[in-house]
Design a protein around this motif. Structure first.
Motif, mmCIF file in Angstrom:
data_model
loop_
_atom_site.group_PDB
_atom_site.id
_atom_site.type_symbol
_atom_site.label_atom_id
_atom_site.label_comp_id
_atom_site.label_asym_id
_atom_site.label_seq_id
_atom_site.Cartn_x
_atom_site.Cartn_y
_atom_site.Cartn_z
ATOM 1 N N THR A 91 0.842 -1.196 0.000
ATOM 2 C CA THR A 91 0.000 0.000 0.000
ATOM 3 C C THR A 91 0.880 1.250 0.000
ATOM 4 O O THR A 91 2.041 1.194 0.404
ATOM 5 C CB THR A 91 -0.886 0.047 1.248
ATOM 6 N N PRO A 92 0.331 2.392 -0.402
ATOM 7 C CA PRO A 92 1.123 3.625 -0.364
ATOM 8 C C PRO A 92 1.644 3.921 1.047
ATOM 9 O O PRO A 92 2.768 4.386 1.205
ATOM 10 C CB PRO A 92 0.127 4.706 -0.806
ATOM 11 N N GLU A 93 0.845 3.606 2.055
ATOM 12 C CA GLU A 93 1.254 3.881 3.427
ATOM 13 C C GLU A 93 2.439 2.993 3.811
ATOM 14 O O GLU A 93 3.391 3.440 4.448
ATOM 15 C CB GLU A 93 0.085 3.643 4.392
ATOM 16 N N ALA A 94 2.365 1.725 3.414
ATOM 17 C CA ALA A 94 3.456 0.795 3.736
ATOM 18 C C ALA A 94 4.741 1.194 3.012
ATOM 19 O O ALA A 94 5.839 1.082 3.556
ATOM 20 C CB ALA A 94 3.051 -0.633 3.371
ATOM 21 N N LYS A 95 4.592 1.693 1.784
ATOM 22 C CA LYS A 95 5.789 2.105 1.041
ATOM 23 C C LYS A 95 6.469 3.299 1.711
ATOM 24 O O LYS A 95 7.688 3.424 1.693
ATOM 25 C CB LYS A 95 5.407 2.485 -0.390
ATOM 26 N N SER B 98 21.661 6.348 -9.988
ATOM 27 C CA SER B 98 21.331 6.556 -8.574
ATOM 28 C C SER B 98 19.994 5.926 -8.224
ATOM 29 O O SER B 98 19.013 6.099 -8.942
ATOM 30 C CB SER B 98 21.258 8.050 -8.264
ATOM 31 N N ASP B 99 19.916 5.224 -7.099
ATOM 32 C CA ASP B 99 18.635 4.700 -6.613
ATOM 33 C C ASP B 99 17.990 5.729 -5.679
ATOM 34 O O ASP B 99 18.489 6.858 -5.539
ATOM 35 C CB ASP B 99 18.829 3.328 -5.948
ATOM 36 N N ALA B 100 16.889 5.347 -5.057
ATOM 37 C CA ALA B 100 16.170 6.298 -4.200
ATOM 38 C C ALA B 100 17.054 6.772 -3.044
ATOM 39 O O ALA B 100 17.050 7.950 -2.678
ATOM 40 C CB ALA B 100 14.889 5.656 -3.658
ATOM 41 N N GLY B 128 5.986 15.505 -6.108
ATOM 42 C CA GLY B 128 4.915 14.722 -6.701
ATOM 43 C C GLY B 128 4.692 13.463 -5.879
ATOM 44 O O GLY B 128 5.478 13.134 -4.985
ATOM 45 N N MET B 129 3.615 12.730 -6.176
ATOM 46 C CA MET B 129 3.322 11.506 -5.399
ATOM 47 C C MET B 129 4.211 10.339 -5.817
ATOM 48 O O MET B 129 4.424 9.412 -5.049
ATOM 49 C CB MET B 129 1.848 11.125 -5.516
ATOM 50 N N ALA B 130 4.722 10.378 -7.026
ATOM 51 C CA ALA B 130 5.627 9.352 -7.535
ATOM 52 C C ALA B 130 6.238 9.899 -8.807
ATOM 53 O O ALA B 130 5.629 10.726 -9.473
ATOM 54 C CB ALA B 130 4.872 8.054 -7.848
ATOM 55 N N SER B 131 7.428 9.456 -9.137
ATOM 56 C CA SER B 131 7.951 9.821 -10.448
ATOM 57 C C SER B 131 7.340 8.843 -11.449
ATOM 58 O O SER B 131 7.108 7.678 -11.119
ATOM 59 C CB SER B 131 9.476 9.754 -10.463
ATOM 60 N N THR B 132 7.085 9.292 -12.659
ATOM 61 C CA THR B 132 6.379 8.418 -13.594
ATOM 62 C C THR B 132 7.320 7.382 -14.214
ATOM 63 O O THR B 132 6.868 6.505 -14.937
ATOM 64 C CB THR B 132 5.672 9.213 -14.707
ATOM 65 N N ASP B 133 8.624 7.465 -13.931
ATOM 66 C CA ASP B 133 9.516 6.390 -14.401
ATOM 67 C C ASP B 133 9.981 5.497 -13.248
ATOM 68 O O ASP B 133 9.909 4.290 -13.324
ATOM 69 C CB ASP B 133 10.701 6.957 -15.193
ATOM 70 N N GLU B 135 8.614 5.428 -10.117
ATOM 71 C CA GLU B 135 7.355 4.962 -9.519
ATOM 72 C C GLU B 135 7.529 4.357 -8.132
ATOM 73 O O GLU B 135 6.733 3.513 -7.738
ATOM 74 C CB GLU B 135 6.707 3.875 -10.390
ATOM 75 N N THR B 136 8.535 4.767 -7.387
ATOM 76 C CA THR B 136 8.707 4.118 -6.088
ATOM 77 C C THR B 136 7.980 4.860 -4.976
ATOM 78 O O THR B 136 7.677 4.271 -3.948
ATOM 79 C CB THR B 136 10.191 4.042 -5.682
ATOM 80 N N SER B 137 7.762 6.154 -5.143
ATOM 81 C CA SER B 137 7.214 7.017 -4.074
ATOM 82 C C SER B 137 8.097 7.007 -2.833
ATOM 83 O O SER B 137 7.630 7.317 -1.752
ATOM 84 C CB SER B 137 5.798 6.592 -3.672
ATOM 85 N N LEU B 138 9.354 6.651 -2.980
ATOM 86 C CA LEU B 138 10.226 6.585 -1.805
ATOM 87 C C LEU B 138 10.883 7.915 -1.475
ATOM 88 O O LEU B 138 11.170 8.207 -0.314
ATOM 89 C CB LEU B 138 11.340 5.552 -2.027
#
Ligand code: FAD
Ligand code: AMP
Lengths: 315, 272
Positions: A91-95, B98-100, B128-133, B135-138
């Motif tokens: 989930t987004p929260e877990a990530k 480079s990684d996250a 942003g909520m995630a990069s579109t490439d 996509e990790t949101s980290l």
């Protein structure tokens, strides 16, 4: 034997996605688990069935801090357990927890994992599901966020192990955190949660706003109902049902796409489904490029007929 | 008048998802030779502009930050055209791969450097909520962790209180809608539900040409080559393969029995 730590976000009952984490961890070696509050008795029993040795809990109720309390607890448990791999849900929260935990542990983080082997090499879907990579951490610890519906649970036999021991950690965390000051529950549904449903029936602009035929098909198949952003933006269904790049990612056994064109942002959330069926009246719709079965037709005719036929076969 | 606000917006240069995207090389990396401003970062830029416009303080600054190859200047240019006041580009061949972990480390160093450069603390970092490439949101959470700032992930609405000491945001989960508050400085990632990004007009496009862009290398940020790129990353890609096309895919035109064909298919595939 690899010690694995599973980070759960519930202290109550296990969901399917939680069981997937536990089965994956059990296959690697000894399992530790983190739960965010005092564990329910039934949960401890269930964890025993997964041969979990230790359950890590917070010494005090975590309060209303956002993300940080979960990160602090997972960090304490990871250090205490000496785990080589920390597993979280997708989930987004877990990530979010996974990312911050990675910084604290100096650990490489891999998200969207669909498989993890004994050498901790992860299989991961990237570029909107268009590519699959194999990757691994170069750090002592790997933090991995697992996409739901990636682990086969059918072969799991509950272990006859004793109850896990419970370790409490005092985790007053000095890191600044946002606070939750209000909560509104979304209406509960009788259907399975979207992210872990085995069958998803999704509708787009082509439904014209009537999800009735999709709901019927979902119910015959025991599935969940999802939607494209166009359907959500039109106000036909709640945002929690959105599938795609900016909605949920689903990886069901069966995805039935109805009146959805199949834009790249939609594909990003469903392309790893095992079987894709598309119903669209435009034979040029890009969704047909990724469909195992494409029906060119009007969903208002095709879906009710399919439901009727399935009911007939069943009786 | 309240203190001026300094907002840093993270903007990533990514390959256009409408084109064919490939992973190539050893180790495999995404080909970013041509690209655009990541679609999801436009919402962060717009959010920054709306927050500062609502305050109407001429001293407020929206500063765009990117880490990426030479082409990433395009992402900064777009942010400047949309209304950001200045741009910062971390550009260094050593950053490839480079990684996250590394990205957050470099961007954290850059945010600190921006504060010194601007002579003012950074109050808010928007992403942003995630990069579109990737996509990790980290990156947003990792950045908050490194900078020691409060974080709100996935905000679908965002407002500052009157003296900009704190913010209120909405966050949607699968089961709940949360109202969240945080003291500034903070890191906030925003979703595509927060606003409708504007298009730059001609005047803004012309004005952007005069806006300052500062370029820094990894060394300028106090990071040596071993700490970044492939060398500094904590994850590595061993192999990348395109998803096999669904060659067995069958198309049936409904001539009155489409629903039956659908049902039969599900039965044959043991899906019912
Ligand atoms: C930043 C960003 C993020 C996005 N995130 C997402 C996301 O997370 N999820 C997502 O889905 N989209 C997302 N999108 C939007 C995406 O680009 C598409 O616009 C969207 O998926 C289109 O939805 P749709 O297929 O329902 O509508 P349309 O593209 O309008 O397609 C409707 C389809 O229905 C068919 N149809 C019409 N009537 C019938 C009928 N009676 N029977 C059968 N078929 C019929 C038509 O032939 C057509 O193919 C995003 C876009 C952006 C810019
Ligand atoms: N190289 C980068 N340069 C600037 N911003 C970035 C970069 N990578 C990630 N970000 C920001 O972090 C967000 C989340 O990215 P990611 O963690 O890669 O999914 C993006 O929407 C950007 O705002």
């Amino acid at each position: 034997m690899t010690t694995a730590l599973v980070v759960l976000d519930t202290a109550e009952g296990l969901r399917r996605s939680d069981r997937e984490l536990l089965v994956l961890a059990g296959g690697l070696g000894g399992t530790h688990v983190v739960v965010p509050g005092a564990p329910a008795e039934a949960l401890l029993d269930e964890l025993a069935g997964h041969a979990v040795g230790t359950v890590h809990v917070p010494a005090e109720e975590p309060g209303e801090g956002l993300t940080v309390p979960a990160v602090a607890l997972a960090e304490a448990a990871a250090r205490d357990s000496g785990a080589r791999v920390v597993l979280l849900g997708g989930t987004p929260e877990a990530k979010e927890v996974a990312g911050r935990l990675g910084v604290r542990l100096g650990a490489g983080v891999i998200t969207d994992v669909v498989a993890l082997d004994a050498d901790l090499v992860a299989t991961k879907s990237v570029l909107a599901g268009g590519w699959t990579t194999r990757c691994r951490a170069r750090s002592a610890v790997l933090v991995a966020a697992l996409r739901a519906n990636s682990v086969d649970l059918s072969g799991h036999v509950p272990a006859a192990a004793g109850r896990p021991r419970v370790r409490a950690h005092a985790v007053a965390d000095p890191a600044p955190a946002a606070r939750v000051v209000g909560r509104r529950a979304l209406p509960a549904s009788d259907r399975p949660p979207l992210a872990e449903a085995r069958v998803v029936v999704a509708g787009g602009r082509g439904t014209g706003g009537d999800f009735g035929p999709l709901e019927e098909l979902a119910d015959v198949l025991g599935g969940a109902v999802g939607a494209s952003r166009a359907a959500v933006d039109a106000g036909w269904i709640g945002h929690e049902a959105q599938i795609g790049q900016t909605g949920r990612t689903v990886s069901p056994q069966l995805y039935v796409s109805c009146g959805i064109s199949g834009a790249i942002q939609q594909r990003a959330g469903m392309q790893t489904a095992r079987v894709i069926v598309a119903v669209n009246k435009d034979e040029q719709a890009p969704v047909f490029e990724i469909a195992d079965l494409g029906i060119v037709g009007d969903l208002r005719k095709v879906l009710p007929q399919a439901v009727e036929h399935l009911r007939k076969l069943r009786s | 008048m309240t203190q001026p606000l300094t907002v840093v917006v993270l903007v990533k240069h990514v390959p256009d998802a409408k084109e064919e995207r490939v992973l190539a090389g050893d180790p495999p990396v995404v080909d970013r030779s041509s690209g655009i401003l990541s679609e999801l970062d436009e919402y962060a830029v717009e959010a920054a502009l709306q927050l500062t416009e609502a305050r109407d303080n001429a001293e407020d600054r929206v500063l765009a930050l990117t880490m990426g190859p030479a082409g990433a200047a395009g992402a900064l240019k777009r942010a400047l055209q949309l209304g950001a006041h200045g741009g910062f580009h971390v550009l260094d061949d050593a950053l490839a791969g480079s990684d996250a972990w590394v990205t957050a480390r470099v961007l954290a160093a850059a945010v600190e450097r921006i504060a010194r450069h601007a002579g003012a603390p950074v109050d808010l970092v928007l992403t942003g909520m995630a990069s579109t490439d990737g996509e990790t949101s980290l990156v947003p959470g990792q950045l908050a962790e490194r900078l020691g700032l409060a974080q709100v992930g996935l905000a679908s609405s965002l407002a500052l209180d009157d003296d900009a000491a704190s913010l209120t945001a909405t966050r949607d989960t699968e089961t709940e809608v949360l109202e969240v508050v945080a003291e500034l400085p903070a890191v906030v990632s925003v979703t595509d539900r927060i606003n409708t990004p504007r298009y730059p007009n001609f005047k803004a496009i012309m004005a952007a040409k005069k806006k300052p862009v500062q370029t820094w290398s990894a060394a300028d940020l106090g990071l040596d080559a071993e700490a970044v790129g492939f060398a500094g990353s904590l994850t590595e890609v061993l192999e990348a393969v395109p998803r096999p096309p669904r060659s067995a895919g069958r198309i049936v035109v409904d001539e009155g029995e489409g629903g039956i064909r659908l049902a039969e298919f599900l039965v044959a595939e043991k899906l019912v």
